[in-house]
Design an enzyme around this catalytic site. Structure first.
Site: not given
Lengths: 64, 464
Positions: B81, B156, B180
């Site tokens: 990420k 996310s 997330s």
């Protein structure tokens, strides 16, 4: 006319040093009310003895 | 362009490399070809480190051929990420605020995965600073769900979920402040683990809310999750929140199975969260699988979502505002509207609310601990239904429904999401297992037994 809620928002934003554009004020006012409603229980009495530390102490070593 | 296939799982790739049937060079080339075919529609990647990956694959290939295989993950690609630092590579947090930010040092996860011989393929899309929602104001496109690109990929860690689900990567790292890791895993039909708070270091990860942020892996299977955790878990003396707790042999523990285990079913929690009938049916079908495997099912009662939500969003709002306040004052226009407005809610939080929330947080954690003293894991819903259409995703400053995963960020208990079937529209459903603090081994053993028996992980998107 500015009511109590608008005054609370105005003070919070001034203290934080941020501004909201006029066209987004209604959405942020709704957000303020949503936050206040969700956190209502944080204003209920919590006896001293329930949790005396008031610190977040994540479990460090359950085997210790 | 020739149609590509899913690249293998960690376990499959590891076995093939060990047997000499697959080279890291071919594996990285296959992953890059998969990205080339599908990423123009899915937007999982922000930065593709193709040259670096090919160079690392050539080195790994030589080392393995020379009999110097480091371990089971040597020569296998992974993604991060775009909140995780990699020395010399930009970390953007998917934001104009950090679009030119080049990291000077590696995150702990980068160090650990590369020390195990893994090969970085690239940095992956996120919601801006792990907070916003899909929108068109950001410097990079938002990731799309590979099962249906008109639907939400979750967030996310959206790029991480998409890249793994689309068969571009066998492992991608995410972060989980309110769900997330688990939400993109659930919406994309893969496995996501939010370990215990303190189990994985957060050093070198852009923070959102320091006392709620967790690092975690997304994989196609629970076995892969265990293989990743074997490398990722461990004390990091440079991260004050990192726990000095012995690490179990997660892969060996998978064989424990579920017979004789007690699974607590949080029926009332699901009802309070307004879970839709398809997701409830998936959870109840999972209960039947657990019973068939020899587990005992018991009803359990979790703290109310109202109390968990109050603690979560007061602390999270205050901590994220503290992090972003200077940038919000200096150049608010650099944030997308939804991110900026959600951050600004922190201005409404009072000191008394945060203090009271910290006290209640301990009370809530103790209640969940008490539930887990009577069972080995709790089964509850991570999502109310399959992924919503992108046009229906709430992008207001105050979400009408907060993520139901966030209670376990408050308490720090580990949560594991596993595919649990499909909705009528063909999109994945998911279940969440929550375990005792630092007992990810039991959690993954239970999840692995379910996964093998149920077999939902075998149905894949984008099959040509």
């Amino acid at each position: 006319m500015m009511d109590e809620i608008d005054e609370d928002i105005r003070v919070a934003l001034r203290r934080a040093g941020i501004t909201i554009p006029d066209d987004r004020y209604a959405a942020m006012r709704e957000a303020y009310l949503g936050y206040r409603a969700l956190t209502r229980c944080l204003h209920e009495p919590l006896p001293y003895a329930v949790e005396p530390a008031a610190l977040y102490l994540p479990e460090r070593n359950p085997e210790a | 362009m020739t149609a590509t296939k899913d690249i293998p799982t960690l376990a499959e790739a590891s076995r093939a490399i060990a047997a000499g049937a697959l080279s890291p060079i071919d594996l990285v080339d296959a992953a890059l070809a998969r990205v080339e075919e599908h990423d123009p529609d899915l937007f999982a990647f922000i930065t593709l480190t193709a040259d670096r990956a090919r160079a690392a694959a050539a080195v790994a290939d030589r080392e393995i051929r020379a009999g110097r295989r480091i371990g089971p993950l040597h020569g296998i690609p992974f993604g991060l990420k775009d909140l995780y630092d990699v020395a010399g590579v930009r970390t953007t947090a998917h934001s104009h605020v950090l679009v030119d930010n080049v990291a000077k040092a590696d995150s702990d996860a980068t160090e650990r995965l590369e020390r195990a011989g893994m090969i970085l393929l690239g940095k992956l899309a996120t919601h801006e600073f792990a907070l916003g929602a899909p929108n068109n104001e950001l410097p990079f496109p938002c990731a799309r769900n590979p099962w249906n690109t008109d639907h939400f990929a979750g967030g996310s860690s959206s790029g991480s979920g998409v890249a793994v689900a689309a068969g571009m990567l066998p492992l991608a790292m995410g972060t989980d402040t309110g769900g997330s890791v688990r939400l993109p895993a659930a919406y994309c039909g893969i496995v996501g683990l939010k370990p215990t708070y303190g189990r994985l270091s957060r050093r070198g990860i852009v923070p959102l809310s320091q006392s709620l942020d967790h690092a975690g892996p997304l994989t196609r299977t629970v076995e892969d999750c265990a293989m990743a955790m074997a490398v990722l878990a461990g004390h990091d003396k440079l991260d004050p929140s990192s726990a000095s707790v012995p690490v179990s042999d997660y892969v060996a523990a998978l064989g424990q199975g579920v017979a004789g285990k007690r699974i607590g079913y949080a029926r009332a929690f699901n009802a309070e969260a307004l879970i839709e009938p398809e997701e409830v049916a998936a959870l109840e079908a999972a209960l039947a699988v657990f019973e068939r495997l020899g587990a005992e099912i018991v009803d359990v009662t979790l703290p109310s979502l109202e109390h968990l939500g109050a603690v979560m969003w007061s602390i999270c709002s205050a901590e994220q505002f503290a992090i972003h306040q200077q940038d919000l004052r200096a150049h608010p226009h650099k944030y997308a509207r939804v991110t900026r407005e959600r951050l600004m809610i922190g201005a409404f939080v009072t000191g008394a609310e945060v203090a009271q929330a910290q006290r209640l947080r301990r009370v809530m954690t103790a209640r969940i601990d008490a539930v887990l003293s009577g069972c080995d894991a709790i089964l509850c819903a991570p999502i109310p239904a399959a992924a919503p259409a992108l046009k229906d995703v709430d992008d207001g400053p105050w979400r009408k429904a907060q993520p139901i995963t966030s209670g376990f960020n408050v308490s720090g208990h580990p949560g594991l999401c596993i595919p649990a079937g499909f909705a009528a529209n063909g999109l994945p459903l998911s279940l969440q297992l929550v375990g005792k603090l630092f007992d990810e081994a039991t959690l993954m053993a239970i999840g692995h037994a379910y996964e093998i028996e149920a077999g939902w992980h075998l149905k894949r998107p984008l099959q040509s």
